[in-house]
Design a protein around this motif. Sequence first.
Motif, PDB file in Angstrom:
ATOM      1  N   ARG A 176       0.450  -1.453  -0.054  1.00  0.00           N
ATOM      2  CA  ARG A 176       0.052  -0.119  -0.186  1.00  0.00           C
ATOM      3  C   ARG A 176       0.519   1.542  -0.089  1.00  0.00           C
ATOM      4  O   ARG A 176       0.719   2.313  -0.643  1.00  0.00           O
ATOM      5  CB  ARG A 176      -1.141  -0.091   1.063  1.00  0.00           C
ATOM      6  CG  ARG A 176      -2.106  -1.466   1.013  1.00  0.00           C
ATOM      7  CD  ARG A 176      -2.808  -1.378   2.115  1.00  0.00           C
ATOM      8  NE  ARG A 176      -3.379  -0.496   2.769  1.00  0.00           N
ATOM      9  CZ  ARG A 176      -4.015   0.280   3.882  1.00  0.00           C
ATOM     10  NH1 ARG A 176      -4.105  -0.546   4.979  1.00  0.00           N
ATOM     11  NH2 ARG A 176      -4.787   1.322   4.277  1.00  0.00           N
ATOM     12  N   GLY A 179       2.596   1.830  -3.411  1.00  0.00           N
ATOM     13  CA  GLY A 179       1.402   2.145  -4.532  1.00  0.00           C
ATOM     14  C   GLY A 179       1.137   0.575  -5.090  1.00  0.00           C
ATOM     15  O   GLY A 179       0.590   0.841  -6.649  1.00  0.00           O
ATOM     16  N   ASN A 182      -3.895  -2.690  -3.330  1.00  0.00           N
ATOM     17  CA  ASN A 182      -4.759  -1.984  -3.358  1.00  0.00           C
ATOM     18  C   ASN A 182      -5.747  -1.381  -1.574  1.00  0.00           C
ATOM     19  O   ASN A 182      -4.717  -1.743  -0.932  1.00  0.00           O
ATOM     20  CB  ASN A 182      -6.320  -2.272  -4.101  1.00  0.00           C
ATOM     21  CG  ASN A 182      -6.163  -2.816  -5.987  1.00  0.00           C
ATOM     22  OD1 ASN A 182      -5.821  -2.135  -6.007  1.00  0.00           O
ATOM     23  ND2 ASN A 182      -7.095  -3.750  -6.410  1.00  0.00           N
ATOM     24  N   GLU A 183      -5.734   0.015  -1.681  1.00  0.00           N
ATOM     25  CA  GLU A 183      -6.312   0.413  -0.760  1.00  0.00           C
ATOM     26  C   GLU A 183      -7.903  -0.719  -0.425  1.00  0.00           C
ATOM     27  O   GLU A 183      -8.177  -0.822  -1.274  1.00  0.00           O
ATOM     28  CB  GLU A 183      -6.953   2.159  -0.647  1.00  0.00           C
ATOM     29  CG  GLU A 183      -5.280   2.860  -0.917  1.00  0.00           C
ATOM     30  CD  GLU A 183      -4.872   2.614   0.647  1.00  0.00           C
ATOM     31  OE1 GLU A 183      -4.986   2.911   1.750  1.00  0.00           O
ATOM     32  OE2 GLU A 183      -3.210   2.457   0.711  1.00  0.00           O
ATOM     33  N   LYS A 189      -6.666   5.334  -4.416  1.00  0.00           N
ATOM     34  CA  LYS A 189      -5.687   4.896  -4.856  1.00  0.00           C
ATOM     35  C   LYS A 189      -4.508   5.219  -3.089  1.00  0.00           C
ATOM     36  O   LYS A 189      -4.579   6.044  -2.462  1.00  0.00           O
ATOM     37  CB  LYS A 189      -4.859   5.874  -5.829  1.00  0.00           C
ATOM     38  CG  LYS A 189      -5.837   5.979  -6.595  1.00  0.00           C
ATOM     39  CD  LYS A 189      -5.275   6.809  -8.237  1.00  0.00           C
ATOM     40  CE  LYS A 189      -6.337   6.553  -9.158  1.00  0.00           C
ATOM     41  NZ  LYS A 189      -5.649   8.095 -10.430  1.00  0.00           N
ATOM     42  N   SER A 190      -3.407   4.014  -3.778  1.00  0.00           N
ATOM     43  CA  SER A 190      -2.420   3.945  -3.340  1.00  0.00           C
ATOM     44  C   SER A 190      -1.565   4.463  -3.336  1.00  0.00           C
ATOM     45  O   SER A 190      -1.371   5.339  -4.109  1.00  0.00           O
ATOM     46  CB  SER A 190      -1.901   1.974  -2.316  1.00  0.00           C
ATOM     47  OG  SER A 190      -1.412   1.941  -3.821  1.00  0.00           O
TER      48      SER A 190
END
Length: 273
Positions: A176, A179, A182-183, A189-190
């Motif tokens: 996370r 990036g 996924n969150e 968005k991560s």
Amino acid sequence: MSLVTTDWLEKNLTNENIKVLDCSWHMPNTKRNGKDEFLKEHIPGSIFFDIDKFSDPLAKFPHTIPTSDLFENLSSEIGIKNSDHLIVYDSLGIFSAPRVWWMFNYFGHNKISILDGGLIKWKNENKKIENGPEKISQKSQFKCTTKNEMLVNIAQVKENINNKKFELVDARSKGRFDGTENEPRPDIKSGSIPKSCNLPWMECINPISKCFLSKEELKKKFEKININKSSTVAFSCGSGVTACIVAKAFEIIDGKNFSIYDGSWTEWASQPK
């Protein structure tokens, strides 16, 4: 005594100065409900502490710290007194209880300890369990003395990118933070806040016992992320819950002061681009 063992709590459950709070809270994508699970099983004499209820109802982001007036009123409704020694735990071992530990400290109540290993360790040791609704004692008159230095806001975090007044440690998973994962909230968005570093909260917990790692083990975790030891430290995560786990780990090492970025990544990533 900021951490207590299950054996200690078992021996002190009948102490009239002890109040036990079940602070179980679950990520929105798990479809689990802390209060429903509390009704099925909890440590004898526990009171359910609803993290979402103890939040600012007007805030844009989840479980934002409430005003001191609201916190006083809600704490008084469930009978918490300033003289109480609070023991907080959750159903995942160590997950949401540190958030409540931080909240009470922020509002000036430091007579609070986390049950190391939480309900998982308690049940694994075959200690007594109750079910059904809690028995709320008489309404109290809880009073707050807010420690504003234990909280940072988005303006301070933005300013910190340039002037580096404090270290910012993100408690989310590496994926996370980088990036690549996924969150849990689909509209977020991560990624990560510039100049922050990452210590995933799971790395502070023994995966078998669900207790915090030892002081020496935690010290090594912080040494690996190479934060400036002379700087103050703030913690963030997705929405201010697991940040408190790593903050607690930091406090265990040497008792240093810290702060929480309450809006955390949910607030940061929601800014207009």
